[in-house]
Design a protein around this motif. Structure first.
Motif, PDB file in Angstrom:
ATOM      1  N   LYS A 224       0.818  -1.162  -0.067  1.00 50.91           N
ATOM      2  CA  LYS A 224       0.036   0.083  -0.102  1.00 50.91           C
ATOM      3  C   LYS A 224       1.024   1.354   0.161  1.00 50.91           C
ATOM      4  CE  LYS A 224      -3.971  -2.173   2.320  1.00 50.91           C
ATOM      5  NZ  LYS A 224      -4.687  -2.303   3.460  1.00 50.91           N
ATOM      6  N   LYS A 225       0.793   2.033  -1.018  1.00 48.35           N
ATOM      7  CA  LYS A 225       1.745   3.225  -1.095  1.00 48.35           C
ATOM      8  C   LYS A 225       1.438   4.179  -0.068  1.00 48.35           C
ATOM      9  CE  LYS A 225       2.456   2.758  -6.032  1.00 48.35           C
ATOM     10  NZ  LYS A 225       2.274   3.519  -7.610  1.00 48.35           N
ATOM     11  N   GLU A 226       0.135   4.318   0.323  1.00 48.84           N
ATOM     12  CA  GLU A 226      -0.400   5.304   1.304  1.00 48.84           C
ATOM     13  C   GLU A 226       0.175   4.964   2.662  1.00 48.84           C
ATOM     14  OE1 GLU A 226      -3.927   2.144   0.701  1.00 48.84           O
ATOM     15  OE2 GLU A 226      -2.249   3.252  -0.591  1.00 48.84           O
ATOM     16  N   GLN A 227       0.823   3.778   2.635  1.00 52.45           N
ATOM     17  CA  GLN A 227       1.482   3.542   4.087  1.00 52.45           C
ATOM     18  C   GLN A 227       2.943   3.841   4.238  1.00 52.45           C
ATOM     19  OE1 GLN A 227       0.080  -0.218   5.221  1.00 52.45           O
ATOM     20  NE2 GLN A 227      -2.144   0.588   5.678  1.00 52.45           N
ATOM     21  N   ASN A 228       3.261   4.403   2.914  1.00 62.12           N
ATOM     22  CA  ASN A 228       5.099   4.678   2.992  1.00 62.12           C
ATOM     23  C   ASN A 228       5.061   5.674   3.987  1.00 62.12           C
ATOM     24  OD1 ASN A 228       7.415   5.494   2.144  1.00 62.12           O
ATOM     25  ND2 ASN A 228       6.793   6.265  -0.255  1.00 62.12           N
ATOM     26  N   HIS A 229       6.305   5.053   4.847  1.00 58.60           N
ATOM     27  CA  HIS A 229       6.870   5.771   5.942  1.00 58.60           C
ATOM     28  C   HIS A 229       8.437   5.730   5.875  1.00 58.60           C
ATOM     29  CE1 HIS A 229       2.738   6.852   7.379  1.00 58.60           C
ATOM     30  NE2 HIS A 229       2.461   5.713   7.365  1.00 58.60           N
ATOM     31  N   ALA A 230       9.051   5.638   4.654  1.00 59.88           N
ATOM     32  CA  ALA A 230      10.587   5.080   4.713  1.00 59.88           C
ATOM     33  C   ALA A 230      11.086   5.805   3.540  1.00 59.88           C
ATOM     34  CB  ALA A 230      10.481   3.365   4.483  1.00 59.88           C
ATOM     35  N   LYS A 231      12.323   5.903   3.980  1.00 61.84           N
ATOM     36  CA  LYS A 231      13.347   6.349   3.028  1.00 61.84           C
ATOM     37  C   LYS A 231      13.427   5.729   1.518  1.00 61.84           C
ATOM     38  CE  LYS A 231      18.222   8.104   2.493  1.00 61.84           C
ATOM     39  NZ  LYS A 231      19.682   8.169   3.202  1.00 61.84           N
ATOM     40  N   TYR A 232      13.459   4.330   1.911  1.00 63.17           N
ATOM     41  CA  TYR A 232      13.466   3.301   0.614  1.00 63.17           C
ATOM     42  C   TYR A 232      12.367   2.666   0.741  1.00 63.17           C
ATOM     43  CZ  TYR A 232      18.461   4.416   1.215  1.00 63.17           C
ATOM     44  OH  TYR A 232      19.696   4.800   1.380  1.00 63.17           O
ATOM     45  N   PHE A 233      11.200   2.767   0.011  1.00 60.73           N
ATOM     46  CA  PHE A 233       9.981   2.353   0.052  1.00 60.73           C
ATOM     47  C   PHE A 233       9.903   1.210  -1.424  1.00 60.73           C
ATOM     48  CE2 PHE A 233       5.563   1.829  -1.214  1.00 60.73           C
ATOM     49  CZ  PHE A 233       4.839   1.206   0.282  1.00 60.73           C
ATOM     50  N   TYR A 234       9.533   0.160  -1.077  1.00 57.09           N
ATOM     51  CA  TYR A 234       9.260  -0.884  -2.220  1.00 57.09           C
ATOM     52  C   TYR A 234       7.897  -1.446  -2.281  1.00 57.09           C
ATOM     53  CZ  TYR A 234      14.161  -0.773  -2.005  1.00 57.09           C
ATOM     54  OH  TYR A 234      15.729  -0.264  -1.789  1.00 57.09           O
ATOM     55  N   HIS A 235       7.256  -0.835  -3.376  1.00 54.10           N
ATOM     56  CA  HIS A 235       5.676  -1.384  -3.571  1.00 54.10           C
ATOM     57  C   HIS A 235       5.801  -2.747  -3.947  1.00 54.10           C
ATOM     58  CE1 HIS A 235       1.616  -0.421  -5.407  1.00 54.10           C
ATOM     59  NE2 HIS A 235       1.326  -0.773  -4.025  1.00 54.10           N
TER      60      HIS A 235
END
Length: 528
Positions: free
Chosen positions: A296-307
């Motif tokens: 879930k992109k809306e839960q992105n809380h990171a410097k390095y986010f992998y969808h």
């Protein structure tokens, strides 16, 4: 063929074909065709006594199995009674299929009996709320729901079907287009994560419930064994690797263990697998060097986010030669002492934490627990050691009262060989107490612990802390043993810890419904 089925039959057959075994529900006028289709199917319907109970039971079933929990209600009041439970599942990303009947299409928007814009109500508390008003729409909606699940996108979905549409023939022949919302794992992303691990001296894994829902537990265990990186979990992933395993530091964040929170404070790399990284989870994290793998992109809380799908990503990582973490970091963490010399205040009645400790002493690998909001979750969290995934169920993102009792029903159907401990308060149980009828009817091996202080204890504590007078928190409770007798459930009043231990052992041996009413003193809980 489709032409030989009406829409209600098609819906139920599709659920069955996707492996749905149980539906938790309550019938009503606007959903009778679906109930008739259920009657003819192999799916087992569990008649709850309130729609809120139905969604909590489905929620617990889903948390344990990782599969969709399914609940069913009629239009208007039936649908509205689902809302609180659906909200709790939405906050915790629990995979649910919520089915409601609706008034006929010709009556929609006319302010007729039970007409309400149900979909608008459900829209903010589901991943999608479908108004399945044609055969084509229903077919597309079902396929989209299960396609999301296959990709690891979890949470509640809502299907709302007008009553007149439910009996229409399913005589359509059109192509259902399945779209991929989650990217395939890229080789470059895998290599980037491996490089981050190589460069880190103090890496830490945070495993969330998404690992369970993606059926990725084996991949996680393999990754931990290969890299020797210390692991912590969110509340809903507790026990995904036994907390008796030295590689598992336990719960992170608010209510977390000393070791887990020490590690999160000093880590130079966080690997968040299947976690939304809520405010409670990240409360002790200091580094910005965070890798998050989430659908879930809306839960992105990171410097390095992998969808990406966590199962696929971990599988790709495990194919590589992974760096192994050094022992110095683990030694530093293990030097943190978890032993606490507890000091209990003097009480006339039983001390609530001592009661919880006594209950937990009887928990083994064949016990699953459901818990309620209030004072009990604190002690159950800080004093427990869990040995399997979803061994303790609580919708912590929303924190509703009245969850434990109906959730114990869903848990019992999900784990028929387990004994279920339903721990609740005297306030919480009275919100869904009618579900005792279901426990009695099915003779489920559920042991119910009512921690009874005749108060809304946590609310009184907040009033005390604000130096406010006690107001509207005293409960004039009924005789819970008489209520148990009315439902044909065995029960006991408990006045000593020794008696409690003996009676729990007997109840576990009998494997029958049992209620323990345990009078405790009003004691403030430790706040995080």
């Amino acid at each position: 063929m489709k032409i030989n089925k009406n829409i209600a039959q098609y819906l139920v057959d599709k659920l069955e074909s996707y492996g749905v075994e149980y539906v938790f529900g309550y019938p009503g006028e606007q959903i009778i065709p679906i109930y008739e289709a259920l009657r003819k199917s192999n799916i087992k319907h569990v008649l709850m006594r309130h729609e809120q109970g139905a969604v909590h039971a489905a929620d617990a079933y889903a948390r344990i199995t990782g599969k969709y929990g399914v609940c069913l209600a009629t239009a208007g009041p039936g649908a509205m009674n689902l809302v609180m439970g659906v909200s709790a599942a939405f906050k915790d990303n629990v995979p649910l299929i919520v089915i409601t009947g609706d008034v006929s299409k010709k009556d929609k928007g006319t302010d007729s009996f039970q007409d309400l814009d149900i979909n608008t109500v459900f829209k903010p508390i589901t991943l999608k709320s479908f108004y399945s008003s044609t055969p084509e729409k229903l077919e597309n909606n079902i396929e989209e729901i299960f396609n999301n699940n296959e990709q690891g996108i979890t949470g509640p979905f809502h299907i709302n079907i007008p009553k007149d549409i439910q009996i229409k023939p399913m005589n359509v022949d059109h192509k259902v287009i399945k779209g991929n919302k989650i990217k395939a794992t890229l080789e470059s992303d895998v290599e980037e994560v491996i490089k981050l691990i190589e460069d880190a001296e103090k890496p830490l894994i945070i495993a969330g419930s998404g690992v369970n829902y993606a059926q990725a537990t084996e991949e996680l265990i393999e990754f931990v064994e290969k890299t020797k990186i210390p692991l912590t979990t969110t509340y809903h992933a507790r026990g995904i690797i036994s907390e008796e395993n030295k590689r598992n530091l336990g719960l992170i964040g608010n209510r977390g263990t000393n070791k887990a929170n020490y590690a999160s404070e000093h880590a130079d790399l966080i690997l968040a697998f299947g976690s939304r990284l809520s405010d409670r989870t990240i409360s002790h994290i200091n580094t910005e060097n965070i890798v998050q793998i989430n659908t879930k992109k809306e839960q992105n809380h990171a410097k390095y986010f992998y969808h990406n799908n966590i199962k696929e990503f971990l599988g790709k990582l495990n194919e590589k030669e992974l760096p192994v973490n050094n022992n110095k970091w683990k030694i530093r963490i293990n030097n943190q002492d978890e032993i606490k010399n507890k000091v209990y205040c003097e009480t006339e009645k039983l001390h609530p934490e001592k009661v919880i400790e006594t209950i937990l002493a009887e928990v083994d690998n064949n016990i699953t627990m459901t818990i309620d909001a209030g004072t009990t979750p604190t002690y159950l969290t800080i004093d427990s050691t869990l040995t399997k995934q979803s061994q303790m169920l609580f919708p912590g993102g929303f924190g509703p009262m009245g969850y434990s009792l109906p959730a114990s029903i869903g848990a019992s159907f999900a784990r028929p060989n387990d004994i279920i401990f339903a721990t609740t308060g005297d306030g919480s149980i009275q919100m869904t107490i009618q579900e005792l009828a279901v426990i009695s009817t099915y003779k489920l091996p559920i042991i119910i612990f009512i921690i009874n202080n005749s108060l809304l204890g946590i609310i009184k504590q907040w009033q005390d802390m604000a130096d406010l007078p006690q107001y509207q928190v005293t409960l004039n409770n009924p005789d819970f043993l008489k209520i148990a007798e009315a439902y044909n459930i065995e029960s006991d009043n408990i006045t000593s810890l020794e008696e409690l231990t003996m009676k729990i052992k007997e109840a576990k041996k009998n494997k029958k419904p049992h209620i323990f009413n345990i009078d405790v003193d009003d004691v403030h809980i430790p706040l995080p």
